[in-house]
Design a protein around this motif. Structure first.
Motif, PDB file in Angstrom:
ATOM      1  N   ASN A  26       3.222   2.613  -1.563  1.00  0.00           N
ATOM      2  CA  ASN A  26       1.854   2.879  -1.122  1.00  0.00           C
ATOM      3  C   ASN A  26       1.715   4.266  -0.506  1.00  0.00           C
ATOM      4  O   ASN A  26       0.765   4.532   0.229  1.00  0.00           O
TER       5      ASN A  26
ATOM      6  N   TRP B 130      -1.484   6.488  -0.012  1.00  0.00           N
ATOM      7  CA  TRP B 130      -2.449   6.400   1.094  1.00  0.00           C
ATOM      8  C   TRP B 130      -2.262   7.546   2.077  1.00  0.00           C
ATOM      9  O   TRP B 130      -3.224   8.027   2.665  1.00  0.00           O
TER      10      TRP B 130
ATOM     11  N   MET C  18      -3.878  10.537   0.599  1.00  0.00           N
ATOM     12  CA  MET C  18      -5.325  10.408   0.698  1.00  0.00           C
ATOM     13  C   MET C  18      -5.813  10.701   2.101  1.00  0.00           C
ATOM     14  O   MET C  18      -6.823  11.388   2.289  1.00  0.00           O
ATOM     15  N   THR C  19      -5.068  10.183   3.085  1.00  0.00           N
ATOM     16  CA  THR C  19      -5.469  10.414   4.466  1.00  0.00           C
ATOM     17  C   THR C  19      -5.522  11.899   4.772  1.00  0.00           C
ATOM     18  O   THR C  19      -6.477  12.396   5.360  1.00  0.00           O
TER      19      THR C  19
ATOM     20  N   ARG D  28     -10.258   6.659  11.841  1.00  0.00           N
ATOM     21  CA  ARG D  28      -9.588   6.061  10.702  1.00  0.00           C
ATOM     22  C   ARG D  28      -8.537   5.063  11.147  1.00  0.00           C
ATOM     23  O   ARG D  28      -8.476   3.941  10.628  1.00  0.00           O
TER      24      ARG D  28
ATOM     25  N   THR E 298      -9.003   1.098  10.608  1.00  0.00           N
ATOM     26  CA  THR E 298      -8.070   0.438   9.693  1.00  0.00           C
ATOM     27  C   THR E 298      -7.372  -0.729  10.370  1.00  0.00           C
ATOM     28  O   THR E 298      -7.260  -1.817   9.791  1.00  0.00           O
TER      29      THR E 298
ATOM     30  N   THR F 113     -11.359  -0.685   4.227  1.00  0.00           N
ATOM     31  CA  THR F 113     -10.110  -1.424   4.423  1.00  0.00           C
ATOM     32  C   THR F 113     -10.344  -2.914   4.352  1.00  0.00           C
ATOM     33  O   THR F 113      -9.575  -3.655   3.730  1.00  0.00           O
TER      34      THR F 113
ATOM     35  N   ARG G 198      -0.394  -0.226   4.597  1.00  0.00           N
ATOM     36  CA  ARG G 198      -1.566   0.645   4.641  1.00  0.00           C
ATOM     37  C   ARG G 198      -1.692   1.300   6.012  1.00  0.00           C
ATOM     38  O   ARG G 198      -1.922   2.497   6.143  1.00  0.00           O
TER      39      ARG G 198
ATOM     40  N   THR H 180       1.170   3.947   6.521  1.00  0.00           N
ATOM     41  CA  THR H 180       0.978   5.206   5.781  1.00  0.00           C
ATOM     42  C   THR H 180      -0.152   6.015   6.401  1.00  0.00           C
ATOM     43  O   THR H 180      -0.074   7.241   6.477  1.00  0.00           O
ATOM     44  N   ILE H 181      -1.198   5.330   6.847  1.00  0.00           N
ATOM     45  CA  ILE H 181      -2.302   6.070   7.453  1.00  0.00           C
ATOM     46  C   ILE H 181      -1.844   6.738   8.739  1.00  0.00           C
ATOM     47  O   ILE H 181      -2.222   7.875   9.041  1.00  0.00           O
TER      48      ILE H 181
ATOM     49  N   TRP I 257      -9.290   0.779  -6.608  1.00  0.00           N
ATOM     50  CA  TRP I 257      -9.989   2.056  -6.743  1.00  0.00           C
ATOM     51  C   TRP I 257     -11.475   1.838  -7.001  1.00  0.00           C
ATOM     52  O   TRP I 257     -12.307   2.646  -6.573  1.00  0.00           O
TER      53      TRP I 257
ATOM     54  N   MET J 248     -13.016   1.074  -3.696  1.00  0.00           N
ATOM     55  CA  MET J 248     -13.110   2.303  -2.903  1.00  0.00           C
ATOM     56  C   MET J 248     -14.260   3.171  -3.362  1.00  0.00           C
ATOM     57  O   MET J 248     -14.998   3.731  -2.556  1.00  0.00           O
TER      58      MET J 248
END
Lengths: 403, 403
Positions: free
Chosen positions: A55, A58, A61-62, A81, A85, A145, A166, A169-170, B58, B61
């Motif tokens: 993952n 993520w 993306m963040t 965020r 989340t 989320t 998730r 990773t964020i 996706w 999202m």
């Protein structure tokens, strides 16, 4: 084809000029590239990659979504965020547990209904002004989320792992962003807001100064424009939106430089509002001076001295004010300057009173025109009033900063 | 605790009032919920889920991120997202191919460098004003997709499948959004901009009208405020940012109602700018009327008729203008009203000329004060000028709309 080539060249030239004028924008771009390259190390290092179980995107993306030019905006997005989340992840796991207890047939129904209700409520909350200014981004991430985790629960078996990955990773992405934005040439919104305010004050005083020169020309009947400085007040008129967003982001910043964590940012908005009303007056003055009606010579001569005194003293008062805001201390000379300005206004009043002696009732045309000539002088009174309001406000700020 | 309860109740009441005042906001929230619930059907239906290979999140999202209150904003985001994703996907596959040819050792280096360079360039392009207004969101999505696909190439074997799935899920999400936003109670930015302009014109004319009543009070020395209408022009002052963003989004909308695809939206911005300069004048007027200096009775009486005529005729001219913009045709009476306004201004000029007969040179105080009284009347001239600019612009629009 040559037309297209010209356009492309123009576009590139414009971009190059922008970069040369504000190197901080270029630095920002390099920072984004740097952060993305660092975060992609997660992919290249096997232990890290296995830890987050594929993952890792993520985290990328963040970084892309959260990275903003100023520290305040980035912190605002990061905190929103992470909090949203976590909250949405826990809620979604709870909803999934309830849904899984209600049997195979009702599971999609329960999940769908909860998504529908929570998404509607969260979207609605984004319209409420107080929520919008603080948690707009957070509400969007909450919906995102929650729907992903809750709906995935229907297909993915290890839901708790998904939520956990998730969130972790964020957190990797946001902490990396915070590190890069704060360590590599940070741009603080608070600092930006402060210098914008000082710059606007300077522009205002330049405009008044330019207006002062314009009045001189008006009195001496000479022509010759000095538009550059004169137009400075237009920037003051249009800077409302950027001031508000900067003050909003500045609230999230920790103490930096000479600014504490709970610096009174809202005072800057008040100063901005006062400056805008000053600028409105200057706008009105401008149209008076540029109007076709011209005052008679005798009247002009009579009033020129006191009028010039008012405009120059108010200009220098604002300049001193800008200086004292810049240094964030109460300037000892500011009271003196205000006194001076007020006495200049008094003098103008007296001159206006004595003006009527000059008026000859038989020369009607001249008298009519004198009325036009008077407009600028009377107009200056609101400017002076506003300048004193400004001074009051800044005195209040300085008291706050001093404490 | 009771204090907290009060706060929560206040907050809920505020939210409820907002919903009751603007039911379209509530409808928007329900639309978001609806779109999310429909897109989650992708998860619940096995053939669809298998088709996109577990990348269905996706689509969710996309719905969350792309859904905006107005059609224009949603279309802008959808088109940007789809184009940027396709472009970035192809580029990333190309970069991955090059990287895989360069051997195991250099692969991370090539990928990292390309991510760094392209991310920096795309971030820089977001600062260029012309790109910002059209493709700001697209540039962000470009960075996002490119980094995810290019970096994933290092770990994921079926890179082409990943890009393909990402593009198809995004297309599912965006087409669903477009369907929902356009079929369920659509809110068009163009329509919004149009009605905002009409509303602002009405407010401006109301303010002038309120000012007219204020002048009447000024002349009759009666007190009693009618602040509500008088403050309308302040909305005109602060509506710049929303007008600009709406005009920006309106460009993306297909033809709807009475608006064609290439409706001259920029004209609305010009009208807005003219209205704002009118509003500045009203602001200056206001401060004149509220100032402590009061004109002498005799002067007031002499000028009241013509002055009231000017203000009422300019107010009705703006009202007529608002009406004609609303109906999008050239009103036949507007020229007449402008004529009337101009003649009223002429009359005021004449009255000012004859005023000097009334002035007694010995009563200095009165004369000084009369000058103050004159300010509002002279001030009206820019208002009138601006009103005629307004009329010119609207005539131009009507020509454009008519064609």
């Amino acid at each position: 084809i040559s037309g297209l080539g010209m356009k492309v060249r123009m576009f590139l030239k414009q971009a190059w000029d922008m970069g040369a004028n504000d190197p901080r924008k270029v630095i920002h771009c390099i920072k984004v590239g740097l952060a993305l390259t660092i975060v992609s190390l997660v992919y290249f290092m096997r232990p890290l990659y296995d830890g987050v179980g594929g993952n890792a995107m993520w985290a990328i993306m963040t970084v892309v979504v959260v990275f903003e030019p100023t520290v305040g905006a980035t912190l605002y997005k990061c905190l929103n965020r992470v909090c949203a989340t976590c909250l949405a992840g826990f809620l979604a796991v709870g909803v999934h547990w309830i849904a899984s207890q209600s049997g195979d047939r009702f599971e999609p129904l329960v999940v769908g209904a909860s998504v529908f209700i929570l998404a509607s409520i969260a979207t609605f909350s984004r319209f409420i002004p107080s929520v919008k200014s603080m948690f707009d981004y957070g509400a969007m991430i909450f919906i995102l989320t929650f729907s992903i985790v809750a709906i995935s629960g229907y297909r993915v078996d290890k839901l708790f792992d998904l939520a956990h990955q998730r969130i972790s990773t964020i957190i990797i992405g946001t902490s990396l962003c915070i590190l890069v934005i704060m360590l590599v040439c940070p741009i603080w919104s608070g600092q930006e807001l402060h210098s914008l305010t000082v710059r606007n004050m300077d522009k205002l005083s330049d405009s008044l100064d330019g207006w002062f020169r314009c009045v001189t020309q008006y009195f001496t009947n000479s022509n010759g424009e000095d538009d550059q400085k004169l137009q400075g007040y237009k920037c003051v008129l249009s800077s409302k939106a950027s001031e508000e967003s900067m003050a909003n982001f500045a609230r999230w910043e920790p103490s930096h430089g000479r600014f504490n964590f709970r610096h009174p940012w809202k005072q800057y908005l008040k100063i901005g509002a006062s400056m805008r009303s000053c600028a409105y007056c200057i706008e009105a003055l401008n149209s008076c001076i540029n109007s076709e009606n011209q005052a008679a010579e005798s009247i002009k001569k009579h009033l020129s001295t006191s009028c010039l005194k008012v405009s120059s003293s108010s200009s220098s008062a604002i300049k001193e004010l800008a200086e004292s805001v810049k240094k964030m201390n109460k300037s000892p000379t500011i009271d003196l300057l205000v006194e001076e300005m007020n006495s200049a206004v008094e003098e103008l009043h007296n001159d206006l009173k004595s003006l009527s002696h000059l008026l000859n009732p038989s020369t009607t045309a001249e008298n009519q025109i004198s009325a036009t000539g008077l407009v600028p002088f009377m107009e200056i009174i609101p400017v002076v009033t506003l300048a004193s309001i400004l001074i009051e406000i800044s005195a209040r700020i300085e008291a706050l900063v001093g404490s």
